[in-house]
Enzyme design. Structure first.
Site, short mmCIF file in Angstrom:
data_model
loop_
_atom_site.label_atom_id
_atom_site.label_comp_id
_atom_site.label_asym_id
_atom_site.label_seq_id
_atom_site.Cartn_x
_atom_site.Cartn_y
_atom_site.Cartn_z
N HIS A 1 -0.54 14.56 6.11
CA HIS A 1 0.22 15.42 5.20
C HIS A 1 -0.75 16.22 4.33
O HIS A 1 -1.96 15.98 4.36
CB HIS A 1 1.18 14.59 4.34
CG HIS A 1 0.50 13.60 3.45
ND1 HIS A 1 0.54 12.23 3.66
CD2 HIS A 1 -0.27 13.76 2.35
CE1 HIS A 1 -0.15 11.62 2.72
NE2 HIS A 1 -0.67 12.53 1.92
P1 TYD Z 1 2.56 8.06 2.29
O1 TYD Z 1 1.96 8.87 1.20
O2 TYD Z 1 3.39 8.77 3.32
O3 TYD Z 1 1.42 7.19 3.01
P2 TYD Z 1 0.36 7.61 4.11
O4 TYD Z 1 0.19 9.08 4.00
O5 TYD Z 1 -0.85 6.84 3.77
O6 TYD Z 1 0.86 7.19 5.45
O7 TYD Z 1 3.42 6.91 1.63
C1 TYD Z 1 3.94 5.85 2.40
C2 TYD Z 1 5.16 5.32 1.68
O8 TYD Z 1 4.81 4.78 0.42
C3 TYD Z 1 6.22 6.39 1.43
O9 TYD Z 1 7.48 5.83 1.73
C4 TYD Z 1 6.13 6.67 -0.02
C5 TYD Z 1 5.54 5.41 -0.62
N1 TYD Z 1 4.63 5.69 -1.73
C6 TYD Z 1 5.01 5.33 -3.02
O10 TYD Z 1 6.11 4.80 -3.25
N2 TYD Z 1 4.14 5.58 -4.04
C7 TYD Z 1 2.93 6.15 -3.84
O11 TYD Z 1 2.16 6.35 -4.81
C8 TYD Z 1 2.56 6.55 -2.51
C9 TYD Z 1 1.25 7.20 -2.24
C10 TYD Z 1 3.45 6.29 -1.49
#
Ligand code: TYD
Length: 139
Positions: free
Chosen positions: A55
């Site tokens: 992302h």
């Molecule tokens: P995401 O940022 O999509 O993780 P990655 O890019 O590492 O795969 O986040 C994964 C999940 O965690 C998503 O459902 C949102 C949640 N999340 C939070 O609740 N708080 C946070 O600070 C972050 C970064 C993610």
């Protein structure tokens, strides 16, 4: 930061307090990093072969460090891809907004520590690559 490119991400060497009993590194608001930390999160127990991230952010600034083990940070500005291997707790990457990022090649036991300039806001994410390309092209 529509116009940010992969070379706007900078590698920062953090100070190390060497002691007989081990090392200590600190990160301070507006000192080693140019923003105020509003959130800390960390990725751990990432199974081998898994890619995280995938992302971009519109506004969020982040500082990414390997607190333990190693992983690759792959940056993409739609023109150039740049891979940075993070494998030391005293080297971090200062990541401006507007870059697509993936994290992969996690070693066993790796901990990816992220210091962020804002709280979690889903509306700051661009989660589809075609939308990221449109964003970078100002569409
Ligand atoms: P995401 O940022 O999509 O993780 P990655 O890019 O590492 O795969 O986040 C994964 C999940 O965690 C998503 O459902 C949102 C949640 N999340 C939070 O609740 N708080 C946070 O600070 C972050 C970064 C993610």
């Amino acid at each position: 930061m529509i116009h940010s490119n992969v070379y706007d991400a900078t590698i920062v060497q953090l100070p190390i307090n060497h002691k007989d009993k081990g090392n200590l590194t600190s990160v301070n608001n507006y000192k080693e990093i140019p923003f105020k930390i509003k959130r800390i999160y960390y990725l751990y127990d990432v199974p081998g072969g898994i890619s995280r991230g995938g992302h971009a952010h519109k506004e969020l600034q982040q500082f990414i460090v390997s607190a333990s083990g190693s992983f690759d940070l792959v940056l993409d500005d739609t023109r150039i891809k740049r891979t940075i291997t993070l494998n030391r707790p005293y080297f971090g990457v200062l990541l401006p907004p507007g870059l697509w990022r993936e994290l992969n090649n996690f070693s066993s036991g790796a901990i990816c520590l992220v210091l962020a300039s804002d709280i979690y806001k889903e509306e700051d994410y661009i989660r589809e690559y075609f939308k990221f390309k449109q964003y970078k092209n100002g569409i």
